[in-house]
Structures are given as structure tokens and as C-alpha cells.
Design an enzyme around this catalytic site. Structure first.
Site, PDB file in Angstrom:
ATOM      1  N   LYS A   1       0.809  -1.214   0.000  1.00  0.00           N
ATOM      2  CA  LYS A   1       0.000   0.000   0.000  1.00  0.00           C
ATOM      3  C   LYS A   1       0.847   1.270   0.000  1.00  0.00           C
ATOM      4  CE  LYS A   1      -4.052  -0.149   0.087  1.00  0.00           C
ATOM      5  NZ  LYS A   1      -5.153  -0.457  -0.882  1.00  0.00           N
TER       6      LYS A   1
ATOM      7  N   SER B   1      -3.228 -12.171   3.968  1.00  0.00           N
ATOM      8  CA  SER B   1      -3.700 -12.021   2.581  1.00  0.00           C
ATOM      9  C   SER B   1      -2.664 -12.519   1.576  1.00  0.00           C
ATOM     10  CB  SER B   1      -4.081 -10.565   2.283  1.00  0.00           C
ATOM     11  OG  SER B   1      -2.936  -9.752   2.230  1.00  0.00           O
TER      12      SER B   1
HETATM   13  C1  PLP Z   1      -2.537  -6.862   3.794  1.00  0.00           C
HETATM   14  C2  PLP Z   1      -3.399  -6.412   2.651  1.00  0.00           C
HETATM   15  N1  PLP Z   1      -3.760  -7.316   1.750  1.00  0.00           N
HETATM   16  C3  PLP Z   1      -4.559  -6.977   0.709  1.00  0.00           C
HETATM   17  C4  PLP Z   1      -5.031  -5.694   0.552  1.00  0.00           C
HETATM   18  C5  PLP Z   1      -5.930  -5.371  -0.615  1.00  0.00           C
HETATM   19  O1  PLP Z   1      -5.292  -4.575  -1.594  1.00  0.00           O
HETATM   20  P1  PLP Z   1      -6.138  -3.632  -2.537  1.00  0.00           P
HETATM   21  O2  PLP Z   1      -6.725  -2.555  -1.687  1.00  0.00           O
HETATM   22  O3  PLP Z   1      -5.182  -3.092  -3.537  1.00  0.00           O
HETATM   23  O4  PLP Z   1      -7.212  -4.473  -3.153  1.00  0.00           O
HETATM   24  C6  PLP Z   1      -4.676  -4.714   1.483  1.00  0.00           C
HETATM   25  C7  PLP Z   1      -5.199  -3.358   1.375  1.00  0.00           C
HETATM   26  O5  PLP Z   1      -5.121  -2.562   2.277  1.00  0.00           O
HETATM   27  C8  PLP Z   1      -3.833  -5.075   2.560  1.00  0.00           C
HETATM   28  O6  PLP Z   1      -3.472  -4.190   3.489  1.00  0.00           O
END
Ligand code: PLP
Length: 322
Positions: free
Chosen positions: A46, A280
């Protein structure tokens, strides 16, 4: 340019390495190419979106010197913004649900941010931030924005979220792999990573297939029944309509990942590949493994390793058995 002395830390955002997950895929046909976004200055992907949103707002005259910047965050966007704002001299307010891990709030505070924590909705559990929890955070964010005449980074709507990955992440990956990418899969939060990467990759080669990953019991974007909106894969899976996913032609299909799968794969990623990442990222690798064992057998799949496992030491991601 990372090879030279930089004037500002935010210039160190991006240009992350890609690693082939050779140990986890050794019994399978095909490859997983993992782009190590946890090596950014704020230890997450991010940072890219934070820098792009602030710089696009500066260029458009939407952000004035010394103006407050505010954002609703699950922690990583806030950390990226705290870094960029500290280095550029904007006071930054991060508004976050108490359901997110405590490391995130501490890190943002250390980076000079003011952190406002919002109680979860009745029935929500710590470590499981639902769409309802986010709606409560949204109300507080908008109130403070009005009170301070702040610039809202608005990661769910500002195109910087998409551009950062379209012109950064995907462009880099294309060059690093010499264009040997057949598919991309991403666990979606705002959809900025998915939208940006899918747009760029499809532009390079329209045959590249891009998949959206979602929590197993909350396949909202797939248009299926959400039986359990709360899940443990922090950073996404919010079960809401996303502005950045408004081009259905970019989505090949949807993949579902359980909490247990995301956790098991994140642990395996650390133990077998030496890549210490969050929930994630485990979901992304789990989704890619599903695809390699199914319709993308024998192909090369690109994913991002979204953030560092250090952000989850207060959770049981690396503490105990699932
Ligand atoms: C740890 C993590 N995984 C996945 C995401 C998702 O990414 P995106 O907002 O680009 O879909 C985020 C978004 O904040 C995140 O902090």
C-alpha cells in the site's frame, strides 16, 4: 532509482524483487511468481498507492502545503500515508477499526500519525473486520475530514490506487519476467491492485487471465451467497461493491480461500520459502496453488506478497495451530 542516494524515503517505494516459489510448487506443473511487496519502506504494497494518491493530488492542486490528510485504513494504507506525509510535511490522521492488529496502530503513531480507533459493530470479533465495522469507521472519517478541512486519500476511489499498480507493480513484473506471465490472482480489498495489474497485464497481452480471490464464506464479488461476512484475512474481503472492479471484462473468474487455507499457506510460505508475510499473502499463494492444480495447470501465475508477517505477531498467525 534505488541504486543512488535518495532524497526522500518514499523514493524507495517500488522496484521490488520477484521470487519463484520453487519449493511450494515443486510437485506441480507451472510457476508462482511472488512479487515481494513487503520489502517496501512501510512493509506493504500500500506504500505504492499512498505515494501515487498524494502525488496525483499535489499535481492536481487538491492538496495544499501543510493541509491535513486523513484516511480510513486497515493499517497498511495508513502506514504508507504516514511515511509519505511525514517525508512531505503533511499532518496525517489514520482512522482504523479496533478489529485490526495493534502493531499497525503503533507503527502509524511512531511515524507521526494521529491514530483514531473506532469500536467494532456489536457481534464483530477482534481480528475479523467486517463491512459493517468499516461503515462505522467511514462515519468517523468523514466527520473528522469535515472538521479539519482535510484531504481524504480515499483509497477506494482515487485512481492513484490503480495507477500505482498499473504503471508500477505490473510494469515491473512484466519486465522482470520477460513477459512470461499467463495469469494473475489477487485477494481484493479496494481492488486497486487487482484493477491496476489486470488493466496493465491485459494491455501487454489480452490473453492473460486475471482472477479475483475472496474469502470462502463471503464470495460477494462472485455474486454468490455470503454465509459468513466475518473472516480472518485482514486487508480485504469486505463484501462490498468496488469502484475499481467496474470492468467485468478484466475478471476471468473468482477463487475462494478459507481462513485456514490462507493461514496454513502463509505458514508454509515462511517455513519453506523464507518469506514471512501476512494472511492475505497466504490467501494469494493459496489461490495461485488452487489455480495451478486446476485450470492454470502448467502456467505462470503472478501474485503479490502484500505485507510483512511482523504486522501480525500479536495475532495467532504464527503463534499456534489453527
Ligand atoms: C494486507 C493487505 N492485503 C490486501 C489488501 C488489498 O489490496 P487492494 O486494496 O489493492 O485491493 C490490502 C489493502 O489494504 C492489505 O493491506
Amino acid at each position: 532509482m534505488k541504486g543512488k542516494i535518495l532524497d526522500h524515503v518514499y523514493e524507495a517505494i517500488g522496484q521490488t524483487p520477484i521470487v519463484r516459489l520453487s519449493r511450494m510448487t515443486h510437485a506441480l506443473e507451472g510457476e508462482i511468481y511472488a512479487k515481494l511487496e513487503y520489502l517496501n519502506p512501510g512493509f506493504s504494497k500500500k506504500d505504492r498507492a499512498a505515494r501515487a494518491i498524494i502525488e496525483e493530488a499535489e499535481e492536481a492542486g487538491l492538496l495544499k502545503p501543510g493541509q491535513n490528510v486523513i484516511e480510513l485504513t486497515s493499517g497498511n494504507m495508513g502506514t504508507g500515508l504516514a511515511i509519505v506525509c511525514a517525508a512531505k510535511g503533511y499532518p496525517f490522521v489514520a482512522v482504523m477499526s479496533r478489529g485490526n492488529s495493534v502493531e499497525r496502530a503503533r507503527m502509524m503513531k511512531a511515524l507521526g500519525a494521529e491514530v483514531v480507533l473506532v469500536d467494532q459493530a456489536p457481534g464483530s470479533q477482534e481480528g475479523q473486520v467486517s463491512g459493517e465495522d468499516l461503515r462505522l469507521v467511514e462515519l468517523v472519517t468523514e466527520r473528522i475530514k469535515r472538521e479539519r478541512s482535510a484531504f481524504r486519500a480515499d483509497q477506494f476511489n482515487r485512481q492513484g490506487s490503480v495507477h500505482a499498480h498499473q504503471y508500477g507493480t505490473a510494469q515491473e513484473a512484466w519486465e522482470q519476467t520477460d513477459g512470461k506471465i499467463d495469469a494473475f490472482v489477487d485477494f481484493v480489498g479496494s481492488g486497486g491492485t487487482f484493477g491496476g495489474c489486470a488493466r496493465a497485464l491485459k494491455g501487454f497481452n489480452p490473453d492473460i487471465r486475471c482472477y479475483v480471490a475472496e474469502p470462502f464464506a463471503a464470495p460477494f464479488l462472485a455474486g454468490r451467497e455470503v454465509t459468513h461476512p466475518n473472516h480472518r484475512i485482514q486487508g480485504g474481503g469486505y463484501g462490498m461493491t468496488l469502484a475499481f472492479l467496474d470492468e467485468p471484462s478484466l475478471v476471468e473468474d473468482y477463487v475462494q480461500v478459507t481462513d485456514e487455507e490462507a493461514i496454513r499457506v502463509a505458514r508454509s510460505l515462511a517455513a519453506r520459502e523464507g518469506i514471512f508475510a501476512g494472511f492475505s499473502s497466504g490467501a494469494n499463494v493459496a489461490a495461485a496453488l488452487q489455480l495451478l492444480q486446476g485450470r492454470e495447470r502448467g502456467r505462470n501465475i503472478l501474485i503479490t506478497i502484500n505485507d510483512s508477517g511482523l504486522k501480525y505477531l500479536s495475532t495467532d498467525l504464527y503463534a499456534s495451530e489453527v
